[in-house]
Scaffold this motif. Structure first.
Motif, PDB file in Angstrom:
ATOM      1  N   GLY A 123       0.765  61.046  -5.797  1.00  0.00           N
ATOM      2  CA  GLY A 123       1.526  60.091  -6.585  1.00  0.00           C
ATOM      3  C   GLY A 123       2.862  59.712  -5.986  1.00  0.00           C
ATOM      4  O   GLY A 123       3.373  58.615  -6.241  1.00  0.00           O
ATOM      5  N   ASP A 124       3.462  60.603  -5.160  1.00  0.00           N
ATOM      6  CA  ASP A 124       4.768  60.312  -4.573  1.00  0.00           C
ATOM      7  C   ASP A 124       4.664  59.817  -3.132  1.00  0.00           C
ATOM      8  O   ASP A 124       5.673  59.696  -2.431  1.00  0.00           O
ATOM      9  CB  ASP A 124       5.667  61.551  -4.633  1.00  0.00           C
ATOM     10  N   ASP A 125       3.448  59.512  -2.648  1.00  0.00           N
ATOM     11  CA  ASP A 125       3.286  58.955  -1.309  1.00  0.00           C
ATOM     12  C   ASP A 125       3.832  57.528  -1.270  1.00  0.00           C
ATOM     13  O   ASP A 125       4.003  56.871  -2.304  1.00  0.00           O
ATOM     14  CB  ASP A 125       1.810  58.950  -0.906  1.00  0.00           C
ATOM     15  N   ASP A 126       4.074  57.046  -0.047  1.00  0.00           N
ATOM     16  CA  ASP A 126       4.591  55.689   0.142  1.00  0.00           C
ATOM     17  C   ASP A 126       3.769  54.999   1.227  1.00  0.00           C
ATOM     18  O   ASP A 126       4.253  54.752   2.339  1.00  0.00           O
ATOM     19  CB  ASP A 126       6.073  55.737   0.523  1.00  0.00           C
ATOM     20  N   PRO A 127       2.504  54.647   0.894  1.00  0.00           N
ATOM     21  CA  PRO A 127       1.645  54.030   1.908  1.00  0.00           C
ATOM     22  C   PRO A 127       2.034  52.581   2.174  1.00  0.00           C
ATOM     23  O   PRO A 127       2.807  51.967   1.422  1.00  0.00           O
ATOM     24  CB  PRO A 127       0.253  54.113   1.262  1.00  0.00           C
ATOM     25  N   ALA A 128       1.504  52.038   3.243  1.00  0.00           N
ATOM     26  CA  ALA A 128       1.761  50.644   3.588  1.00  0.00           C
ATOM     27  C   ALA A 128       1.187  49.720   2.519  1.00  0.00           C
ATOM     28  O   ALA A 128       0.170  50.025   1.881  1.00  0.00           O
ATOM     29  CB  ALA A 128       1.138  50.329   4.946  1.00  0.00           C
ATOM     30  N   VAL A 129       1.840  48.584   2.320  1.00  0.00           N
ATOM     31  CA  VAL A 129       1.382  47.602   1.339  1.00  0.00           C
ATOM     32  C   VAL A 129       0.252  46.785   1.946  1.00  0.00           C
ATOM     33  O   VAL A 129       0.416  46.145   2.996  1.00  0.00           O
ATOM     34  CB  VAL A 129       2.540  46.686   0.906  1.00  0.00           C
ATOM     35  N   ALA A 130      -0.913  46.798   1.288  1.00  0.00           N
ATOM     36  CA  ALA A 130      -2.066  46.040   1.767  1.00  0.00           C
ATOM     37  C   ALA A 130      -2.184  44.691   1.077  1.00  0.00           C
ATOM     38  O   ALA A 130      -2.694  43.725   1.668  1.00  0.00           O
ATOM     39  CB  ALA A 130      -3.354  46.840   1.544  1.00  0.00           C
ATOM     40  N   GLU A 131      -1.739  44.603  -0.187  1.00  0.00           N
ATOM     41  CA  GLU A 131      -1.759  43.354  -0.949  1.00  0.00           C
ATOM     42  C   GLU A 131      -0.435  43.200  -1.679  1.00  0.00           C
ATOM     43  O   GLU A 131       0.105  44.175  -2.209  1.00  0.00           O
ATOM     44  CB  GLU A 131      -2.885  43.337  -1.984  1.00  0.00           C
ATOM     45  N   GLU A 132       0.073  41.971  -1.749  1.00  0.00           N
ATOM     46  CA  GLU A 132       1.323  41.714  -2.450  1.00  0.00           C
ATOM     47  C   GLU A 132       1.250  40.344  -3.101  1.00  0.00           C
ATOM     48  O   GLU A 132       0.854  39.363  -2.470  1.00  0.00           O
ATOM     49  CB  GLU A 132       2.508  41.787  -1.486  1.00  0.00           C
ATOM     50  N   SER A 133       1.618  40.269  -4.373  1.00  0.00           N
ATOM     51  CA  SER A 133       1.536  39.014  -5.116  1.00  0.00           C
ATOM     52  C   SER A 133       2.706  38.879  -6.071  1.00  0.00           C
ATOM     53  O   SER A 133       3.239  39.884  -6.570  1.00  0.00           O
ATOM     54  CB  SER A 133       0.235  38.941  -5.934  1.00  0.00           C
TER      55      SER A 133
END
Length: 369
Positions: A89-99
């Motif tokens: 829950g506290d991970d910060d993965p790369a953004v794959a989709e943004e709207s």
């Protein structure tokens, strides 16, 4: 940060209520030409004159709604989503989709019908339907490989549910309150619908006391999806009305807590918060028997005005801030739900971040006396 916000609001619900007036309690004067419906709430239930039972409510609570028709709408906010994977829950993965979400909202229908209303038991059966639509920018092309944002824009999310509540007075001061519900949550359409894939259950039981017409409290346990995913949480019920009947508190933690200001028997205002949530199956992202589900939960800090318009018909207008508590995705193996609670380490299948948004909710209601 979000848990800190909820903890702060939880603590605020325990702040001392407004001091009791030293004057002799009296009745809030009714508005001209209006019937004072609170007179019905002062009746003490009795069974053939042999045994007394406590009444389900206290004086001046916000009217109970039998039938409601409403519309809910959220203002602009940004939605970011990771790719499918395994995340804490506290991970910060790369953004794959943004709207940019230009609009979120839809129709809300609820009904609660009394089935049994006796001195010794009150039983109601209810139904609800909520439709949530998303208007996104940019508009994503829908294809077999499309991600979550395209699916939300295409189908939205909806809930169709049945519930039942039982109020069982034990004597003149003690009672049991039991609630159970079954909801179909997901991005389904009624033309292509397999109900068992979307079914989720909730329940709560509360033991309480009603020491006077001005106070009611209770403690209990709930099986709930208000935090998005399955959880088991303690329940605290506390309703209170001041002796001058202008102020009050209406609390059912952790679901909601409000301070009430009564202007007359036909108008009042509530200020506080409510936690809304459910687990929604996304059909296109589910793999075979596995179920991909959005654990949607939002904290609504709000102000609501309610007013009688004619007889037992009331209107309401509610506005405030919608804070994203959770919108992460889980993959349920074989469609079987699991308990993560606040301390489990089961990974999420997708991490989503929604910006806060202002919202508006308006409705018309048929209420009880």
């Amino acid at each position: 940060m979000k848990r800190g916000i909820l903890s702060l609001i939880w603590a605020a619900a325990w702040l001392p209520a407004p001091a009791l007036s030293a004057q002799t309690p009296d009745t809030l004067p009714p508005a001209a030409s209006d019937e004072d419906y609170s007179q019905y709430e002062q009746v003490q239930f009795a069974d053939d004159g042999a045994r007394s039972y406590c009444y389900p409510k206290i004086l001046d609570l916000a009217p109970q709604r039998f039938v409601s028709i409403g519309w809910d709408a959220q203002a602009l906010y940004r939605m970011q989503s990771s790719a499918l994977g395994e995340y804490q829950g506290d991970d910060d993965p790369a953004v794959a989709e943004e709207s940019d979400v230009r609009y979120t909202g839809g129709l809300r229908l609820t009904a609660n019908v009394p089935v049994v209303s006796r001195n010794s038991v009150v039983w109601q059966v209810g139904a609800n339907y909520w439709d949530v639509r998303y208007d996104l920018n940019p508009v994503f092309a829908l294809s077999e490989s499309a991600g979550l944002h395209a699916r939300l824009a295409d189908r939205g999310l909806r809930t169709l549910g049945l519930n039942t509540t039982v109020f069982k007075p034990l004597d003149a001061k003690q009672f049991l309150y039991v609630q159970a519900g079954a909801d179909l949550n997901g991005d389904y359409t009624f033309s292509d619908f397999q109900p068992l894939r979307y079914l989720r259950y909730s329940a709560a039981v509360v033991w309480g006391k009603r020491p006077s017409d001005y106070k009611q409290w209770g403690i209990g346990l709930s099986r709930t999806y208000r935090v998005g995913e399955l959880n088991y949480l303690p329940v605290l019920l506390f309703n209170w009305t001041s002796p001058n009947r202008k102020w009050g508190v209406e609390t059912l933690l952790p679901a909601r807590a409000h301070v009430r200001r009564t202007f007359s028997p036909r108008s009042l205002m509530l200020a506080g918060f409510e936690l809304e949530g459910q687990s929604y199956r996304i059909e296109a992202l589910s793999d075979g028997d596995n179920s991909f589900e959005i654990r949607r939960s939002e904290l609504r800090i709000r102000l609501e005005y309610q007013r009688q318009i004619a007889g037992f018909f009331w209107v309401s207008a509610q506005t405030g801030l919608r804070n994203d508590w959770r919108f992460h995705g889980d993959e349920l193996e074989g469609g079987r739900d699991f308990f993560r609670g606040f301390f489990g380490d089961q990974p999420y299948a997708m991490l989503n971040n929604l910006g806060n948004a202002l919202y508006l909710n308006i409705g018309v209601h048929l209420v009880s006396p």
